[in-house]
Design a protein around this motif. Structure first.
Motif, PDB file in Angstrom:
ATOM      1  N   ASP A   1       0.897  -1.169   0.000  1.00 26.42           N
ATOM      2  CA  ASP A   1       0.000   0.000   0.000  1.00 26.42           C
ATOM      3  C   ASP A   1       0.932   1.215   0.000  1.00 26.42           C
ATOM      4  O   ASP A   1       1.499   1.576   1.033  1.00 26.42           O
ATOM      5  CB  ASP A   1      -0.896  -0.037   1.250  1.00 26.42           C
ATOM      6  CG  ASP A   1      -1.881   1.125   1.266  1.00 26.42           C
ATOM      7  OD1 ASP A   1      -1.812   1.983   0.368  1.00 26.42           O
ATOM      8  OD2 ASP A   1      -2.713   1.178   2.196  1.00 26.42           O
TER       9      ASP A   1
ATOM     10  N   GLN B   1       3.160  11.054 -11.257  1.00 25.21           N
ATOM     11  CA  GLN B   1       4.519  10.760 -10.761  1.00 25.21           C
ATOM     12  C   GLN B   1       4.497   9.514  -9.860  1.00 25.21           C
ATOM     13  O   GLN B   1       5.376   8.641  -9.971  1.00 25.21           O
ATOM     14  CB  GLN B   1       5.000  11.987  -9.966  1.00 25.21           C
ATOM     15  CG  GLN B   1       6.381  11.849  -9.356  1.00 25.21           C
ATOM     16  CD  GLN B   1       6.562  12.823  -8.190  1.00 25.21           C
ATOM     17  OE1 GLN B   1       6.229  13.998  -8.302  1.00 25.21           O
ATOM     18  NE2 GLN B   1       7.067  12.328  -7.085  1.00 25.21           N
TER      19      GLN B   1
ATOM     20  N   GLY C   1      -1.135   6.342   4.369  1.00 24.71           N
ATOM     21  CA  GLY C   1      -1.753   7.275   5.316  1.00 24.71           C
ATOM     22  C   GLY C   1      -2.046   6.577   6.639  1.00 24.71           C
ATOM     23  O   GLY C   1      -1.206   5.872   7.195  1.00 24.71           O
TER      24      GLY C   1
ATOM     25  N   VAL D   1      -4.009   7.451  -4.108  1.00 28.97           N
ATOM     26  CA  VAL D   1      -3.196   8.667  -4.283  1.00 28.97           C
ATOM     27  C   VAL D   1      -3.852   9.912  -3.667  1.00 28.97           C
ATOM     28  O   VAL D   1      -5.074   9.970  -3.506  1.00 28.97           O
ATOM     29  CB  VAL D   1      -2.946   8.924  -5.793  1.00 28.97           C
ATOM     30  CG1 VAL D   1      -2.077   7.844  -6.388  1.00 28.97           C
ATOM     31  CG2 VAL D   1      -4.268   9.063  -6.550  1.00 28.97           C
TER      32      VAL D   1
ATOM     33  N   ASP E   1       4.339   5.423   3.148  1.00 24.83           N
ATOM     34  CA  ASP E   1       3.791   6.755   2.878  1.00 24.83           C
ATOM     35  C   ASP E   1       4.972   7.711   2.838  1.00 24.83           C
ATOM     36  O   ASP E   1       5.945   7.537   3.575  1.00 24.83           O
ATOM     37  CB  ASP E   1       2.805   7.168   3.985  1.00 24.83           C
ATOM     38  CG  ASP E   1       1.921   8.334   3.563  1.00 24.83           C
ATOM     39  OD1 ASP E   1       0.734   8.097   3.264  1.00 24.83           O
ATOM     40  OD2 ASP E   1       2.410   9.481   3.510  1.00 24.83           O
ATOM     41  N   ILE E   2       4.858   8.724   1.971  1.00 20.84           N
ATOM     42  CA  ILE E   2       5.965   9.686   1.891  1.00 20.84           C
ATOM     43  C   ILE E   2       6.160  10.375   3.232  1.00 20.84           C
ATOM     44  O   ILE E   2       7.259  10.790   3.575  1.00 20.84           O
ATOM     45  CB  ILE E   2       5.733  10.718   0.757  1.00 20.84           C
ATOM     46  CG1 ILE E   2       7.014  11.454   0.438  1.00 20.84           C
ATOM     47  CG2 ILE E   2       4.618  11.693   1.105  1.00 20.84           C
ATOM     48  CD1 ILE E   2       7.044  12.120  -0.903  1.00 20.84           C
TER      49      ILE E   2
ATOM     50  N   GLY F   1      -3.919   4.113   7.084  1.00 18.19           N
ATOM     51  CA  GLY F   1      -3.977   2.661   6.919  1.00 18.19           C
ATOM     52  C   GLY F   1      -5.354   2.064   6.680  1.00 18.19           C
ATOM     53  O   GLY F   1      -5.525   0.846   6.762  1.00 18.19           O
ATOM     54  N   GLY F   2      -6.340   2.895   6.361  1.00 18.00           N
ATOM     55  CA  GLY F   2      -7.696   2.366   6.131  1.00 18.00           C
ATOM     56  C   GLY F   2      -7.720   1.256   5.089  1.00 18.00           C
ATOM     57  O   GLY F   2      -8.288   0.186   5.319  1.00 18.00           O
TER      58      GLY F   2
ATOM     59  N   GLU G   1       6.431   5.994 -10.375  1.00 15.98           N
ATOM     60  CA  GLU G   1       7.356   5.465  -9.358  1.00 15.98           C
ATOM     61  C   GLU G   1       7.086   3.992  -9.062  1.00 15.98           C
ATOM     62  O   GLU G   1       8.014   3.206  -8.875  1.00 15.98           O
ATOM     63  CB  GLU G   1       7.149   6.232  -8.038  1.00 15.98           C
ATOM     64  CG  GLU G   1       8.025   7.458  -7.877  1.00 15.98           C
ATOM     65  CD  GLU G   1       7.543   8.319  -6.699  1.00 15.98           C
ATOM     66  OE1 GLU G   1       7.670   9.534  -6.824  1.00 15.98           O
ATOM     67  OE2 GLU G   1       7.041   7.777  -5.687  1.00 15.98           O
TER      68      GLU G   1
HETATM   69  C1  LIG Z   1      -5.645   9.522   0.073  1.00 15.50           C
HETATM   70  S1  LIG Z   1      -4.419   9.552   1.285  1.00 15.50           S
HETATM   71  C2  LIG Z   1      -4.288   7.856   1.728  1.00 15.50           C
HETATM   72  C3  LIG Z   1      -5.417   7.338   2.565  1.00 15.50           C
HETATM   73  C4  LIG Z   1      -5.169   5.917   3.050  1.00 15.50           C
HETATM   74  N1  LIG Z   1      -4.787   5.021   1.981  1.00 15.50           N
HETATM   75  C5  LIG Z   1      -6.375   5.311   3.769  1.00 15.50           C
HETATM   76  O1  LIG Z   1      -7.102   4.498   3.206  1.00 15.50           O
HETATM   77  O2  LIG Z   1      -6.563   5.664   4.937  1.00 15.50           O
HETATM   78  C6  LIG Z   1      -2.969   9.799   0.322  1.00 15.50           C
HETATM   79  C7  LIG Z   1      -1.657   9.609   1.066  1.00 15.50           C
HETATM   80  O3  LIG Z   1      -0.616   9.710   0.088  1.00 15.50           O
HETATM   81  C8  LIG Z   1       0.539  10.204   0.721  1.00 15.50           C
HETATM   82  N2  LIG Z   1       1.467  10.693  -0.328  1.00 15.50           N
HETATM   83  C9  LIG Z   1       1.521  11.902  -0.916  1.00 15.50           C
HETATM   84  N3  LIG Z   1       2.494  11.943  -1.841  1.00 15.50           N
HETATM   85  C10 LIG Z   1       3.085  10.724  -1.843  1.00 15.50           C
HETATM   86  C11 LIG Z   1       4.169  10.143  -2.564  1.00 15.50           C
HETATM   87  N4  LIG Z   1       4.839  10.837  -3.489  1.00 15.50           N
HETATM   88  N5  LIG Z   1       4.497   8.869  -2.293  1.00 15.50           N
HETATM   89  C12 LIG Z   1       3.826   8.155  -1.348  1.00 15.50           C
HETATM   90  N6  LIG Z   1       2.796   8.660  -0.624  1.00 15.50           N
HETATM   91  C13 LIG Z   1       2.422   9.924  -0.872  1.00 15.50           C
HETATM   92  C14 LIG Z   1      -0.005  11.260   1.653  1.00 15.50           C
HETATM   93  O4  LIG Z   1       0.904  11.523   2.702  1.00 15.50           O
HETATM   94  C15 LIG Z   1      -1.327  10.641   2.125  1.00 15.50           C
HETATM   95  O5  LIG Z   1      -1.177  10.002   3.361  1.00 15.50           O
END
Ligand SMILES: C[S@@+](CC[C@H](N)C(=O)[O-])C[C@H]1O[C@@H](n2cnc3c(N)ncnc32)[C@H](O)[C@@H]1O
Length: 392
Positions: free
Chosen positions: A230, A325, A234, A293, A254-255, A236-237, A329
């Protein structure tokens, strides 16, 4: 607090929010500075504030602000006018109550002369994007976005059946029933505010997750034995839903690793294992990579309404560039024969179908297996999910 004192507090808070402060932060700061407010007061004020932010344009109009930036007082006047309340009984000027209405404020404004964006509480520049994506359903979907979202739970099949979870919730005076969007989804019909203290939640039998968010996980081909990443985990949902669905080895990345701090306690409650990893620790290949994303969030604006007013064309462009992007990646890490699951909680083509068209053009080894747009007409938040198979 008296009902009118709550109104005064909501007006003050809306002025703060309209000056650019995040609504959650404004509410937290307000509660800290007004300790006399009890939990019922805070909840009532919170409801006023979030309802007002959701319907900001129409309430501002009904409060007499027209298309100009409103004051908190105008927004609350508009909100009360929309609900048909006799304003003079509330705007009394008595202790802690808002000042009496002026003649101009008492002048009954209606939405008859208001444009579509005002009536649907949507920025005008976004209307064509909603129309393109949703066609004839656009107005109905935007109208749903003016309402409060329900609370949904995901039943953790490792710990309970749907029926068992419903019974456990009932013991804590929470009523819930199955929802058509997912075979694990429950919609809470009574007692939503008590979920975090309920045994069903504390023992990991249920987790809070929107039914649309559950449906996108169900759309992914998750199978026992897979190595799953994953990538945008974020809180972790999605990672939790994946780990509860099958015997898979889930890695969360997560970044911003601080966003993943709740994953360990949530996984432990659910009785599953999720490994968190930094970029340098990732494997070369995974059977399934999920990219949930960052996006405009336009499918979930009834839950996070401030975002719809904050989005700009420039920010939307930045988001679509970031989405492309991220896809670039992770593509090399998808095993041959494996799957990339692209997810947004957006309804816009530019973040969904157009993003996929661009990706497949750049990465011809991938083919679209399925794609689905879930809209709030189905009863939950809007999501897009696309299953891309590495057939290279
Ligand atoms: C829509 S939220 C994720 C929600 C999460 N998957 C959930 O179900 O609770 C998007 C996440 O992408 C992360 N993010 C942003 N840019 C990123 C990157 N370049 N690489 C990895 N994660 C990234 C953000 O920090 C954020 O936590």
């Amino acid at each position: 607090m008296t009902p009118t004192a709550r109104l005064s507090a909501a007006i003050e808070l809306l002025d703060t929010i309209l000056s650019g402060v995040n609504a959650e932060r404004a509410l937290t700061n307000w509660a800290r500075g007004n300790r006399y407010a009890g939990s019922k007061d805070r909840r009532a004020i919170r409801d006023y504030v979030f309802d007002a932010v959701r319907c900001l344009r129409s309430y501002a109009w009904l409060g007499g602000a027209g298309e100009a930036t409103p004051t908190g007082r105008q927004v609350i006047i508009g909100a009360l006018r929309a609900s048909g309340v006799d304003l003079d009984t509330l705007f009394t000027g008595e202790r802690f109550s808002p000042e009496p209405l002026t003649d101009a404020e008492r002048d009954g404004v209606t939405l008859d002369a208001a444009g579509r964006g005002v009536r649907l509480d949507t920025p005008d520049w976004l209307l064509p994007k909603f129309d393109a994506a949703l066609g004839a359903d656009a107005d109905a979907i935007l109208a749903i976005g003016r309402e409060r979202s329900p609370v949904f739970l995901r039943v953790n099949r490792r710990k309970a059946t749907l029926g068992h979870a419903i019974e456990m919730l009932a013991e804590d005076n929470i009523a819930a029933q199955p929802h058509a969007l997912s075979d694990c989804a429950l919609i809470v019909t009574e007692g939503a505010r008590m979920v975090a203290r309920a045994q069903a939640y504390l023992t990991g039998a249920v987790e809070v997750q929107d039914a649309g968010s559950q449906a996108v996980i169900n759309a992914l081909p998750v199978q026992d034995g897979q190595r799953v990443l994953d990538y945008c985990a974020g809180g972790g949902g999605k990672a939790l839903a994946l780990a509860c669905k099958a015997d898979v080895a889930v890695t969360a990345h997560d970044i911003d690793p601080t966003r993943m701090q709740d994953i360990a306690p949530r996984a432990s409650r659910a009785g599953v294992t999720i490994t968190t990893a930094r970029a340098a620790q990732l494997e070369d290949s995974y059977d399934l990579i999920v990219a949930d994303v960052p996006c405009s969030g336009s499918g979930s604006w009834s839950r996070a309404p401030q975002a719809k007013w904050a989005l700009t064309p420039e920010r939307l462009t930045e988001l679509t560039e970031l989405q492309a992007q991220i896809l670039n990646e992770i593509a090399p890490r998808v095993a041959k024969g494996g799957v990339l699951g692209y997810i947004t909680c957006s309804l816009f083509d530019v973040e969904n179908s157009e993003q996929i068209t661009g990706f497949v053009a750049r990465h011809p080894a991938f083919t679209v297996e399925t794609s689905r747009l879930i809209t709030p007409i189905e009863g939950a938040d809007g999501f897009f999910v696309c299953v891309l198979r590495h057939t290279g």
